[in-house]
Design a protein around this motif. Structure first.
Motif, PDB file in Angstrom:
ATOM      1  N   GLY A 255      45.813   5.569  89.848  1.00  0.00           N
ATOM      2  CA  GLY A 255      45.028   4.893  89.095  1.00  0.00           C
ATOM      3  C   GLY A 255      43.840   5.702  88.478  1.00  0.00           C
ATOM      4  N   PHE A 256      43.185   6.639  89.489  1.00  0.00           N
ATOM      5  CA  PHE A 256      42.251   7.266  89.051  1.00  0.00           C
ATOM      6  C   PHE A 256      42.788   8.449  88.114  1.00  0.00           C
ATOM      7  N   LEU A 257      43.845   9.096  88.365  1.00  0.00           N
ATOM      8  CA  LEU A 257      44.628   9.978  87.527  1.00  0.00           C
ATOM      9  C   LEU A 257      44.861   9.530  86.058  1.00  0.00           C
ATOM     10  N   VAL A 258      45.387   8.341  86.095  1.00  0.00           N
ATOM     11  CA  VAL A 258      45.766   7.847  84.754  1.00  0.00           C
ATOM     12  C   VAL A 258      44.455   7.553  83.856  1.00  0.00           C
ATOM     13  N   VAL A 259      43.400   6.772  84.617  1.00  0.00           N
ATOM     14  CA  VAL A 259      42.124   6.599  83.911  1.00  0.00           C
ATOM     15  C   VAL A 259      41.498   7.979  83.297  1.00  0.00           C
ATOM     16  N   THR A 260      41.448   8.987  84.065  1.00  0.00           N
ATOM     17  CA  THR A 260      41.047   9.978  83.708  1.00  0.00           C
ATOM     18  C   THR A 260      41.671  10.764  82.403  1.00  0.00           C
ATOM     19  N   MET A 261      43.072  10.802  82.701  1.00  0.00           N
ATOM     20  CA  MET A 261      43.629  11.637  81.816  1.00  0.00           C
ATOM     21  C   MET A 261      43.739  10.641  80.626  1.00  0.00           C
ATOM     22  N   SER A 262      43.728   9.479  80.339  1.00  0.00           N
ATOM     23  CA  SER A 262      43.725   8.704  79.282  1.00  0.00           C
ATOM     24  C   SER A 262      42.182   9.003  78.632  1.00  0.00           C
ATOM     25  N   MET A 263      41.373   8.803  79.308  1.00  0.00           N
ATOM     26  CA  MET A 263      39.831   9.062  78.664  1.00  0.00           C
ATOM     27  C   MET A 263      39.821  10.372  78.121  1.00  0.00           C
ATOM     28  N   VAL A 264      40.025  11.328  78.882  1.00  0.00           N
ATOM     29  CA  VAL A 264      40.082  12.679  78.170  1.00  0.00           C
ATOM     30  C   VAL A 264      40.917  12.928  76.874  1.00  0.00           C
ATOM     31  N   LEU A 265      42.065  12.267  76.949  1.00  0.00           N
ATOM     32  CA  LEU A 265      42.902  12.264  75.614  1.00  0.00           C
ATOM     33  C   LEU A 265      41.973  11.389  74.449  1.00  0.00           C
ATOM     34  N   ILE A 266      41.689  10.312  74.706  1.00  0.00           N
ATOM     35  CA  ILE A 266      41.037   9.495  74.031  1.00  0.00           C
ATOM     36  C   ILE A 266      39.822  10.378  73.314  1.00  0.00           C
ATOM     37  N   LEU A 267      38.903  10.916  74.197  1.00  0.00           N
ATOM     38  CA  LEU A 267      37.740  11.602  73.648  1.00  0.00           C
ATOM     39  C   LEU A 267      38.305  12.860  72.924  1.00  0.00           C
ATOM     40  N   MET A 268      39.411  13.626  73.332  1.00  0.00           N
ATOM     41  CA  MET A 268      39.567  14.742  72.829  1.00  0.00           C
ATOM     42  C   MET A 268      40.167  14.371  71.241  1.00  0.00           C
ATOM     43  N   TRP A 269      41.156  13.589  71.225  1.00  0.00           N
ATOM     44  CA  TRP A 269      41.784  13.255  69.942  1.00  0.00           C
ATOM     45  C   TRP A 269      41.188  12.627  69.252  1.00  0.00           C
ATOM     46  N   GLY A 270      39.824  11.901  69.547  1.00  0.00           N
ATOM     47  CA  GLY A 270      38.781  11.414  68.687  1.00  0.00           C
ATOM     48  C   GLY A 270      38.206  12.664  67.813  1.00  0.00           C
ATOM     49  N   ILE A 271      38.167  13.836  68.390  1.00  0.00           N
ATOM     50  CA  ILE A 271      37.602  15.055  67.684  1.00  0.00           C
ATOM     51  C   ILE A 271      38.504  16.009  67.301  1.00  0.00           C
ATOM     52  N   LEU A 272      39.244  16.173  68.047  1.00  0.00           N
ATOM     53  CA  LEU A 272      40.407  17.418  67.858  1.00  0.00           C
ATOM     54  C   LEU A 272      41.842  16.864  67.947  1.00  0.00           C
ATOM     55  N   PRO A 273      42.080  16.211  66.886  1.00  0.00           N
ATOM     56  CA  PRO A 273      43.527  15.695  66.943  1.00  0.00           C
ATOM     57  C   PRO A 273      44.390  16.501  66.465  1.00  0.00           C
ATOM     58  N   GLY A 274      44.163  17.749  66.217  1.00  0.00           N
ATOM     59  CA  GLY A 274      45.184  18.819  65.770  1.00  0.00           C
ATOM     60  C   GLY A 274      46.473  18.915  66.103  1.00  0.00           C
ATOM     61  N   ASP A 275      46.503  18.847  67.467  1.00  0.00           N
ATOM     62  CA  ASP A 275      47.689  19.176  68.307  1.00  0.00           C
ATOM     63  C   ASP A 275      48.676  17.886  68.029  1.00  0.00           C
ATOM     64  N   LEU A 276      48.291  16.681  68.080  1.00  0.00           N
ATOM     65  CA  LEU A 276      48.679  15.414  67.836  1.00  0.00           C
ATOM     66  C   LEU A 276      49.383  15.229  66.423  1.00  0.00           C
ATOM     67  N   LEU A 277      48.647  15.862  65.547  1.00  0.00           N
ATOM     68  CA  LEU A 277      49.111  15.843  64.307  1.00  0.00           C
ATOM     69  C   LEU A 277      50.257  16.869  64.188  1.00  0.00           C
ATOM     70  N   THR A 278      50.012  17.928  64.522  1.00  0.00           N
ATOM     71  CA  THR A 278      51.392  19.016  64.494  1.00  0.00           C
ATOM     72  C   THR A 278      52.436  18.518  65.036  1.00  0.00           C
ATOM     73  N   TRP A 279      52.429  17.922  66.302  1.00  0.00           N
ATOM     74  CA  TRP A 279      53.551  17.471  66.883  1.00  0.00           C
ATOM     75  C   TRP A 279      54.345  16.223  66.119  1.00  0.00           C
ATOM     76  N   THR A 280      53.374  15.456  65.563  1.00  0.00           N
ATOM     77  CA  THR A 280      54.250  14.281  64.812  1.00  0.00           C
ATOM     78  C   THR A 280      54.660  14.649  63.468  1.00  0.00           C
ATOM     79  N   ALA A 281      53.900  15.640  62.816  1.00  0.00           N
ATOM     80  CA  ALA A 281      54.325  16.075  61.582  1.00  0.00           C
ATOM     81  C   ALA A 281      55.662  16.685  61.642  1.00  0.00           C
ATOM     82  N   SER A 282      56.009  17.612  62.775  1.00  0.00           N
ATOM     83  CA  SER A 282      57.412  18.217  62.917  1.00  0.00           C
ATOM     84  C   SER A 282      58.131  17.210  63.088  1.00  0.00           C
ATOM     85  N   SER A 283      57.738  16.029  63.761  1.00  0.00           N
ATOM     86  CA  SER A 283      58.961  15.028  63.855  1.00  0.00           C
ATOM     87  C   SER A 283      59.277  13.981  62.914  1.00  0.00           C
TER      88      SER A 283
END
Lengths: 492, 482
Positions: free
Chosen positions: B449-477
């Motif tokens: 549970g701790f692992l999942v919460v931490t990971m999700s939180m980090v991703l939600i904070l990170m993608w809010g400011i730097l969603p570049g990777d996410l956009l690159t992956w989805t764009a190529s898809s």
């Protein structure tokens, strides 16, 4: 440099979050230090700023999401720089003023405040529309928590109302921003200012912006969140709210609506003037009848912001400069008035006007400070309020005599409610026995007020250095607004 | 339609084969080892899914097999990775829950894997038959999962309700498929149907239009889009929480992958005939999500309505019918996945004390455990779409695509409903931050549970400011699509 000023408070907040444990004093000193350093850095900005140029300065540009054409762009011109300074100037004062009044969760309070400072400074510096929007919205989170956690008895209602009102306004701006960016092919604010848009498009986008900015200013009739938020917010929250957050709406008109949508802006002048006059006269009457000190000042804020919006839409040098100056004045004066209310509230735990009376007998220094700011709010010559209101009325007179006449009546009403309030609070017999044992302002409070008083008198007697900062930029703005952009499109 | 031997390329369905084989192997293993093997089954499941993700990552890129009935492309691979995450994360975070509620017979993991297998087949379907096959495998597994806590009346009710309504939706879908079959003169493959739809004049065929609309409605049921959302609140509330977390994400990703193919490819030539229906779904979903959520007191029910709202936004991206819109759908789904599992991981951790389902259980959390409260508050703000959190990036993509496609009224409605729904997300924050704590208990997290919460939180904070990777992956898809 700009990024440093913007993000230093946030870094400070993180350091406090991680490094400070359970020692409220350490959190207080750390927050004060961070905000003071930020202020000094912003003064360096002012020092390096070339006020003879209308261009954006201290530019920074880094690709952010190149796929969408979004960049992290920052820069200030003469219009935004004063607001950056106002923010960095008021934040340390706010922190100083919550030294004793905030006792629970001090660390979290300081974190929220510093985060708020970052977002607000960022709003004034952002030159990319999406970056601007993100910061504009992000600011809601700390402010919501400040009102809701550290506020008065009815804080939950006030916090919810504040958040939902402003959010409902802002989301329509998002659509307007997207429409502008897609139509103009870029989200760069300086480039969009040059881009011509068709009139009907301008009208729609203007309405989208208008909803958002008018809630933030706030203009009549969407001002009702403000009295609630002010009354319930902690003192420093009210200061920031009145001093800076309200300016964001007017700044929006100035930065986006007028230069990007000049034709629509001119079309909507009657609407803006009408609502501004409503705000000036009607809310002044409402303020006259208030029993709660904070509510009275809150309504007076709406009234004063009515002058500001009117000034901005006169489309002449006097009116616009007066509007900007009045925003700064209002930031200083309303902020100071809220601080003054906070001083007696900390001692008596009431804000009802009838519970006071005769304060001058126990708190002479307080009474003097209170008088200075009351006079500034009324617009007595020699104070900053006079310069701002005079310029705005001059501008309004050039634009429309009838409007100026009605607006001038607002000045009279303003004098009425402020002076009457001052008389009831400060003079007279001591009716409340608790007043008879009050202590006067202490040294910490004096330190908080001194710079504010200095500014009131400085702008009042010699406003030129302040006007000089934004003079060139306003000239440029008016040139931008004069170009009929629709015509340019038709020629193509 | 005849399938030649040389047309069978199993390499394109390696991930599915791996899941199927491992699921059956684990079923046998758990039958032999009884309860003792629960831990082994758990870890083998985790390993299998990690392996599947790797296979998808390194596997063959684009191709079809079984006469075009099974399609692998960048889009379906991306969606399959999401499905794997949507399945495995709930398993990781709910080990304790599964044990505490006697759900760890091993079959739980196996049925979950079958559900995912169905979803993967759905995402890769290249014809209506295989689409239905995948959908039914997924749905049947979920009916069972929803009713997994046999001792709990609400769980049984959830399973039954889901089954009855789900069967009706399947019937609707099947009926629609048969109409298309009739109207096109016997076509079930997507390629043939698309080719026939491109012939001029065929759009006036009422039977065909009705068939398309019914297929979309059937899929709408699976993603819980209004007006086919009735089952969602009850099932979300009644099902065991790990199942709810699983159900909130994985089937939606699968169904959206299939809808993706239908909307952007198969039905695309007849765009004008059905696009209004999808727009209506989008508006109704957003409205239902926003208004019905206002009065909920149960957090799982609230999340059900919130998910209905999210589906509405995702549908806007689908309706925009452009590469940007499709990318928006994928970005939104990815972010939605992490927000949802993050919130459910916290709910499951509260379950250790028998709490967590009622919003009032979170009262005053900020005063007792500021960090937990902060994390949950960030998830709530993210769901409400407040920047600088990832939820905003999801909405930004969708609305940008909508405005680009000229769907301004839809976008305006969307943002207004999002402002309404902000109220109930804020209410959760309010309860945590503004209300006083009324009990002393503290929530503790299991390792997973701790692992999942931490990971999700980090991703939600990170993608809010730097969603570049996410956009690159989805764009190529989505590149191959437009």
């Amino acid at each position: 440099m700009l990024s440093l000023v913007t993000f230093l408070p946030l870094v400070g907040a993180l350091v406090i979050a991680i490094g400070v444990h359970r020692n409220p004093d350490r959190a207080r000193y750390a927050a004060l230090m961070v905000s003071l350093v930020t202020f000094v850095l912003s003064l360096l900005l002012l020092h390096g700023f070339d006020s003879d140029s209308h261009a954006f300065q201290f530019l920074e540009e880094r690709p952010w999401l190149p796929a969408f054409g979004l960049h992290y762009r920052m820069g200030v011109d003469g219009i935004s720089l004063p607001f950056v300074l106002l923010t960095t100037f008021l934040t340390p004062i706010c922190i100083l003023s919550s030294w004793e009044s905030v006792q629970k969760h001090v660390k979290e309070y300081m974190i929220a405040f510093l985060a708020l400072e970052t977002f607000v400074v960022g709003v004034f510096c952002a030159l990319d529309f999406i970056v601007f929007y993100i910061l504009w919205e992000a600011m809601l989170i700390p402010m919501f928590l400040i009102i809701g956690v550290w506020g008065g008895p009815n804080r939950i209602y006030a916090a919810m109302k504040f958040f939902l009102y402003t959010l409902a306004g802002s989301v329509l701006m998002l659509i307007a921003v997207l429409a502008l960016g897609i139509e103009g092919g870029t989200f760069s604010i300086p480039k969009l200012m040059e881009h011509p848009f068709s009139l009907s498009f301008q009208m729609w986008v203007f309405l989208g912006f208008f909803v958002s900015f008018s809630v933030k200013v706030p203009m009549w009739p969407v001002h009702t969140w403000l009295p609630d938020a002010h009354v319930e917010a902690p003192t420093a929250g009210s200061v920031i709210l009145a001093g800076i957050l309200l300016k964001m709406g007017a700044y929006g008109f100035l930065r986006f609506s007028i230069p990007m949508l000049p034709d629509a802006s001119r079309e909507f002048v009657p609407l803006i003037f009408g609502l501004s006059l409503m705000a000036i006269v009607y809310t002044a009457l409402v303020a006259l009848m208030q029993k709660d000190l904070k509510k009275l000042i809150a309504y007076s804020s709406v009234s004063h912001m009515g002058f500001v919006t009117m000034g901005l839409f006169t489309f002449n040098q006097q009116g616009v400069e007066g509007g900007i100056l009045q925003m700064i004045n209002h930031g200083i004066v309303a902020g100071a008035l809220f601080l003054l209310v906070g001083v007696v509230y900390d001692r008596l735990h009431t804000r009802e006007i009838v519970k006071f009376g005769g304060l001058v007998q126990r708190m002479p220094i307080y009474a003097f400070i209170f008088m200075v700011f009351t006079m500034a709010s009324v617009g007595l010559p020699g104070t900053n309020g006079f310069v701002g209101e005079f310029l705005i009325l001059l501008g309004a007179f050039l634009a429309s005599k009838a409007v100026a006449v009605v607006a001038a009546s607002g000045v009279v009403l303003g004098a009425a409610y402020m002076l009457w309030m001052y008389k009831r609070v400060v003079f007279g017999e001591i009716r409340n026995p608790e007043v008879s044992v009050l202590a006067d302002v202490n040294r910490r409070e004096l330190v908080a007020f001194a710079p504010l008083i200095a500014l009131v008198l400085w702008i009042g007697f010699y406003p030129k250095p302040f006007l000089d900062i934004f003079h060139t930029s306003v000239q440029h703005l008016l040139e931008q607004a004069k170009v009929v952009k629709v015509g340019a499109l038709a020629l193509k | 339609m005849s399938v030649e031997m040389q047309d069978i390329h199993l390499v394109y369905m390696m991930p599915e084969i791996l899941v199927a084989v491992m699921a059956m192997a684990l079923l046998l293993l758990s039958a032999w080892t009884h309860k003792g093997g629960a831990g082994v089954v758990h870890w083998l499941t985790v390993l299998t899914i990690v392996g599947v993700i790797l296979v998808i990552h390194v596997g063959e890129g684009t191709g079809t097999t079984f006469g075009g009935q099974f399609v692998t492309d960048a889009m379906s691979r991306y969606m399959k990775v999401l499905m794997c995450l949507g399945m495995i994360i709930p398993v990781i975070m709910s080990r304790d829950y599964i044990r505490a509620h006697a759900m760890d017979g091993g079959e739980y993991h196996v049925v979950s894997m079958f559900a995912m297998l169905g979803g993967m087949i759905l995402a890769s379907s290249g014809g209506f038959v295989i689409l239905y096959l995948g959908l039914e495998l997924m749905s049947l597994s979920f009916y069972v999962l929803a009713a997994w806590r046999r001792d709990d009346v609400r769980s049984g009710e959830a399973g039954l309700k889901y089954f009855v309504l789900g069967s009706m939706a399947s019937g609707l879908l099947l009926y629609g498929i048969s109409m298309i079959y009739g109207a096109t003169g016997g076509a079930t493959g997507f390629k043939e149907v698309a080719a026939l739809l491109a012939t001029p004049g065929i759009h006036d065929n009422q039977l065909l239009v009705l068939g398309m609309v019914m297929v979309l409605a059937g899929m709408g049921f699976k993603v819980a889009a209004a007006p086919f959302h009735m089952w969602a609140p009850d099932v979300y509330q009644g099902a065991p929480t790990p199942v709810t977390a699983f159900m909130a994400v994985m089937p939606k990703v699968a169904a959206f992958a299939a809808l993706f193919r239908l909307v952007a490819d198969v039905f695309a030539p007849a765009h004008g005939q059905w696009v209004g229906v999808l727009q209506l779904f989008a508006i109704l979903s957003m409205a239902t999500g926003a208004f019905a959520g206002l009065v909920q007191t149960d957090l799982k029910r609230l999340l059900a309505y919130s998910s209905i709202g999210h589906v509405g936004y995702i549908l806007i991206g689908l309706v925009s019918n452009s590469a940007a819109g499709m990318q928006g759908v994928m970005v939104y789904l990815t972010i939605y996945l992490f927000m949802t599992v993050g919130v459910f991981a916290i709910i499951i951790s509260f379950d250790r004390q028998g709490l967590g389902e009622n919003i009032r259980d979170y009262q005053g959390l900020a005063h007792k455990q500021p960090l937990v409260a902060f994390v949950l508050a960030m998830f709530m703000f993210s769901m409400a779409g407040i920047p600088p959190l990832a939820g905003f990036i999801g909405k930004l993509n969708i609305f940008m695509a909508a405005v680009k496609a000229g769907l301004v009224p839809l976008a305006v409605l969307g943002v207004l409903f999002s402002a309404v729904s902000a109220f109930y997300y804020l209410r959760v924050v309010k309860v945590m931050y503004f209300d006083p704590a009324d009990r002393e208990s503290r929530v503790t997290f299991s390792g997973g549970g701790f692992l999942v919460v931490t990971m999700s939180m980090v991703l939600i904070l990170m993608w809010g400011i730097l969603p570049g990777d996410l956009l690159t992956w989805t764009a190529s898809s989505v590149q191959t699509w437009h």
